[in-house]
Scaffold this active site. Structure first.
Site, PDB file in Angstrom:
ATOM      1  N   GLY A  44       0.811  -1.211   0.000  1.00 15.56           N
ATOM      2  CA  GLY A  44       0.000   0.000   0.000  1.00 15.56           C
ATOM      3  C   GLY A  44       0.848   1.266   0.000  1.00 15.56           C
ATOM      4  O   GLY A  44       0.510   2.261  -0.647  1.00 15.56           O
ATOM      5  N   THR A  45       1.945   1.234   0.738  1.00 15.67           N
ATOM      6  CA  THR A  45       2.800   2.423   0.838  1.00 15.67           C
ATOM      7  C   THR A  45       3.358   2.801  -0.531  1.00 15.67           C
ATOM      8  O   THR A  45       3.311   3.978  -0.940  1.00 15.67           O
ATOM      9  CB  THR A  45       3.947   2.147   1.839  1.00 15.67           C
ATOM     10  OG1 THR A  45       3.368   1.853   3.108  1.00 15.67           O
ATOM     11  CG2 THR A  45       4.885   3.329   1.958  1.00 15.67           C
TER      12      THR A  45
ATOM     13  N   ASN B 130      -8.204   3.586   8.538  1.00 12.80           N
ATOM     14  CA  ASN B 130      -7.641   2.442   9.250  1.00 12.80           C
ATOM     15  C   ASN B 130      -7.854   2.507  10.759  1.00 12.80           C
ATOM     16  O   ASN B 130      -7.870   1.482  11.425  1.00 12.80           O
ATOM     17  CB  ASN B 130      -6.143   2.300   8.941  1.00 12.80           C
ATOM     18  CG  ASN B 130      -5.408   3.621   8.965  1.00 12.80           C
ATOM     19  OD1 ASN B 130      -5.792   4.558   8.275  1.00 12.80           O
ATOM     20  ND2 ASN B 130      -4.367   3.711   9.767  1.00 12.80           N
TER      21      ASN B 130
ATOM     22  N   SER C  58      -3.545  -3.311  -0.913  1.00 12.54           N
ATOM     23  CA  SER C  58      -2.448  -4.008  -0.234  1.00 12.54           C
ATOM     24  C   SER C  58      -2.905  -5.415   0.113  1.00 12.54           C
ATOM     25  O   SER C  58      -3.999  -5.601   0.645  1.00 12.54           O
ATOM     26  CB  SER C  58      -2.070  -3.259   1.038  1.00 12.54           C
ATOM     27  OG  SER C  58      -1.122  -3.992   1.773  1.00 12.54           O
ATOM     28  N   ALA C  59      -2.055  -6.422  -0.174  1.00  8.34           N
ATOM     29  CA  ALA C  59      -2.471  -7.816  -0.007  1.00  8.34           C
ATOM     30  C   ALA C  59      -2.644  -8.236   1.450  1.00  8.34           C
ATOM     31  O   ALA C  59      -3.565  -8.978   1.787  1.00  8.34           O
ATOM     32  CB  ALA C  59      -1.458  -8.743  -0.683  1.00  8.34           C
ATOM     33  N   HIS C  60      -1.740  -7.757   2.336  1.00 13.89           N
ATOM     34  CA  HIS C  60      -1.736  -8.341   3.688  1.00 13.89           C
ATOM     35  C   HIS C  60      -2.905  -7.895   4.546  1.00 13.89           C
ATOM     36  O   HIS C  60      -3.103  -8.410   5.648  1.00 13.89           O
ATOM     37  CB  HIS C  60      -0.399  -8.079   4.398  1.00 13.89           C
ATOM     38  CG  HIS C  60      -0.159  -6.682   4.864  1.00 13.89           C
ATOM     39  ND1 HIS C  60      -0.256  -6.329   6.187  1.00 13.89           N
ATOM     40  CD2 HIS C  60       0.180  -5.554   4.202  1.00 13.89           C
ATOM     41  CE1 HIS C  60       0.044  -5.040   6.311  1.00 13.89           C
ATOM     42  NE2 HIS C  60       0.305  -4.542   5.128  1.00 13.89           N
TER      43      HIS C  60
ATOM     44  N   THR D 124      12.208  -7.320 -11.290  1.00 12.80           N
ATOM     45  CA  THR D 124      11.588  -8.636 -11.469  1.00 12.80           C
ATOM     46  C   THR D 124      10.374  -8.761 -10.556  1.00 12.80           C
ATOM     47  O   THR D 124      10.438  -8.421  -9.373  1.00 12.80           O
ATOM     48  CB  THR D 124      12.612  -9.752 -11.138  1.00 12.80           C
ATOM     49  OG1 THR D 124      13.732  -9.576 -12.002  1.00 12.80           O
ATOM     50  CG2 THR D 124      12.015 -11.134 -11.329  1.00 12.80           C
TER      51      THR D 124
ATOM     52  N   CYS E 128       0.465   0.623  12.355  1.00 16.42           N
ATOM     53  CA  CYS E 128       1.100   0.020  11.183  1.00 16.42           C
ATOM     54  C   CYS E 128       2.596   0.005  11.352  1.00 16.42           C
ATOM     55  O   CYS E 128       3.267  -0.945  11.034  1.00 16.42           O
ATOM     56  CB  CYS E 128       0.722   0.779   9.924  1.00 16.42           C
ATOM     57  SG  CYS E 128      -0.837   0.205   9.298  1.00 16.42           S
TER      58      CYS E 128
HETATM   59  N1  PLP Z   1      -3.046   2.759   3.551  1.00 20.83           N
HETATM   60  C1  PLP Z   1      -3.778   2.409   4.626  1.00 20.83           C
HETATM   61  C2  PLP Z   1      -5.143   3.005   4.811  1.00 20.83           C
HETATM   62  C3  PLP Z   1      -3.272   1.506   5.556  1.00 20.83           C
HETATM   63  O1  PLP Z   1      -4.009   1.163   6.622  1.00 20.83           O
HETATM   64  C4  PLP Z   1      -1.979   0.972   5.349  1.00 20.83           C
HETATM   65  C5  PLP Z   1      -1.377   0.056   6.345  1.00 20.83           C
HETATM   66  O2  PLP Z   1      -1.817  -0.047   7.440  1.00 20.83           O
HETATM   67  C6  PLP Z   1      -1.260   1.358   4.214  1.00 20.83           C
HETATM   68  C7  PLP Z   1      -1.819   2.260   3.347  1.00 20.83           C
HETATM   69  C8  PLP Z   1       0.114   0.826   3.947  1.00 20.83           C
HETATM   70  O3  PLP Z   1       0.039  -0.483   3.391  1.00 20.83           O
HETATM   71  P1  PLP Z   1       1.324  -1.422   3.412  1.00 20.83           P
HETATM   72  O4  PLP Z   1       1.472  -1.914   4.804  1.00 20.83           O
HETATM   73  O5  PLP Z   1       0.973  -2.531   2.449  1.00 20.83           O
HETATM   74  O6  PLP Z   1       2.474  -0.620   2.937  1.00 20.83           O
END
Ligand code: PLP
Length: 391
Positions: A87-88, A156, A204-206, A242, A329
């Site tokens: 996600g980042t 979040n 984001s997958a996780h 890759t 996070c």
């Molecule tokens: N965006 C939101 C709203 C999130 O809650 C998070 C992670 O908690 C992210 C982005 C970042 O995702 P990642 O952990 O895959 O970098």
């Protein structure tokens, strides 16, 4: 989610403590379907860029995965899916890759949006954490430089859902682009890229049962993205390097499983609501922040006034209940929540707010375990306070 932790040493003397995981917005457990897909890919060798047969098998897996991930957003063209490291990175690619001079982000965005673009401007939210669309309108009208607006689908920390279609409409009226971070909403709600109206959507997958370290930025239209990483033609020139094939395969399998089981969130919502009702009965001074706005079905931001969030997290953890204070996070993050501050929550109340987030495996027993631990702490603390006052 209850678990029998296989890593815990067995002791004859101490009974095994029940463990309850209620921090799904931080990360979710890997779905078995994702683990199976990843093992299958790890057992093979093949670079998707190689022209030989093993390379072609790897390429097919990536392209099939693009379809599964695109399905998270309804009927979006799989060619628009750009696999990234999470996600980042998706958020960074959106903000920098769109090449816009101005970037406007809501006051409740994840730090990976808030702190990404130097000089980004802030769109305020109301007391419920909902973006003030009229303020966005004025901000866009005040400066005609090409702009990108970034507002998340759901928060979040509070679960509050934004009026993304209205935001998209206002943004587009001003000729600006709209990026929507849908990291917390995907897999918990049925999403439709057309209804969201965003030019770019981050995933984001996780957060939905895939592995960490893989995500996607989805380009819903014909926007040309400038890559953050250069030096390879992977991802149609939008991200060199890759491909993370095991991650991509795990993400795709998790996305498919999440969509197949999306109905489980009706049950999760009922559990979350039950938890909040019980807290209201036990502790009339407790508060659920953001509760007046539309919210994700799994999230509750609960304030126990007068008891620091960190104290609550530790006390609950001692009882085997795992939750977080604010946005957890980045590990070890302590400090006032910018989300609650943006909602004008009193700093003291914000500092006594924990986040409880459920997931597809959450059970009534988990809620009961949480309530037992939370109520015990509440009574203890109120007892101490009353005793101290009387003395
Ligand atoms: N965006 C939101 C709203 C999130 O809650 C998070 C992670 O908690 C992210 C982005 C970042 O995702 P990642 O952990 O895959 O970098």
């Amino acid at each position: 989610m209850a678990s029998d932790n296989p890593n815990r040493p067995l002791s004859r003397d101490r009974p095994v403590q029940r463990e309850t995981y209620l921090d799904w917005n931080a990360t979710a457990p890997l779905r078995p379907e994702a683990a199976t897909a990843m093992s299958a890919v790890l057992a093979r060798c093949g670079n998707p860029s190689s022209v030989h047969r093993w390379g072609r098998v790897a390429r097919q897996a990536v392209e099939r995965a693009r379809e599964s991930v695109a399905a998270l957003l309804g009927n979006v063209n799989p060619d628009g899916v750009v696999f990234v490291s999470g996600g980042t990175e998706a958020n960074h690619l959106a903000l920098f890759g769109s090449g816009r001079e101005r970037v406007l982000v809501s006051d409740v965005e994840h730090d990976s949006v808030r702190h990404a673009f130097p000089g980004s401007e802030t769109i305020p939210v109301d007391r419920h954490g909902v973006v003030a669309v009229d303020a966005l309108d004025r901000l866009l009208a005040a400066d005609e430089r090409p702009a990108l607006v970034s507002v998340m689908y759901a928060n979040n920390e509070t679960g509050v859902i934004q009026p993304v279609a209205d935001i998209a409409a206002v943004t587009h009226e001003h000729g600006a682009l709209f990026h929507c971070d849908a990291v917390q909403a995907a897999g918990k709600l049925l999403l439709d890229a057309e209804e969201i109206g965003a030019d770019l959507v981050g995933l984001s997958a996780h957060k939905l049962g895939g592995p960490p370290g893989i995500g996607a930025l989805v380009v819903t239209g014909g926007l040309d993205l400038a890559p953050l990483f250069r030096g390879g033609r992977q991802e149609r020139g939008r991200r060199a390097g890759t491909e993370n094939l095991p991650g991509i395969a795990g993400f795709a399998a998790a996305a498919t499983a999440a969509l197949e089981e999306i109905g489980v969130y009706d049950r999760v919502r009922a559990l979350r609501d039950q938890l909040e009702e019980r807290i209201a009965k036990t502790a009339p001074d407790a508060l659920v922040l953001g509760a007046a706005a539309p919210r994700l079905p799994n999230t509750a931001a609960i304030a126990m006034p007068g008891v620091a969030a960190e104290t609550q997290v530790i006390a609950l953890d001692l009882e085997g209940v795992m939750v977080s204070s604010g946005a957890a996070c980045s590990s070890g993050k302590v400090g006032p929540s910018h989300v609650l501050a943006a909602m004008r929550v009193e700093p003291e109340l914000a500092g006594s707010t924990i986040r409880v987030s459920l997931g597809w495996n959450s059970l009534e027993e988990d809620i009961a375990h949480f309530l037992q631990a939370w109520t015990a702490l509440y009574r203890r603390r109120r007892g101490v306070t009353e005793g101290a006052r009387a003395a």
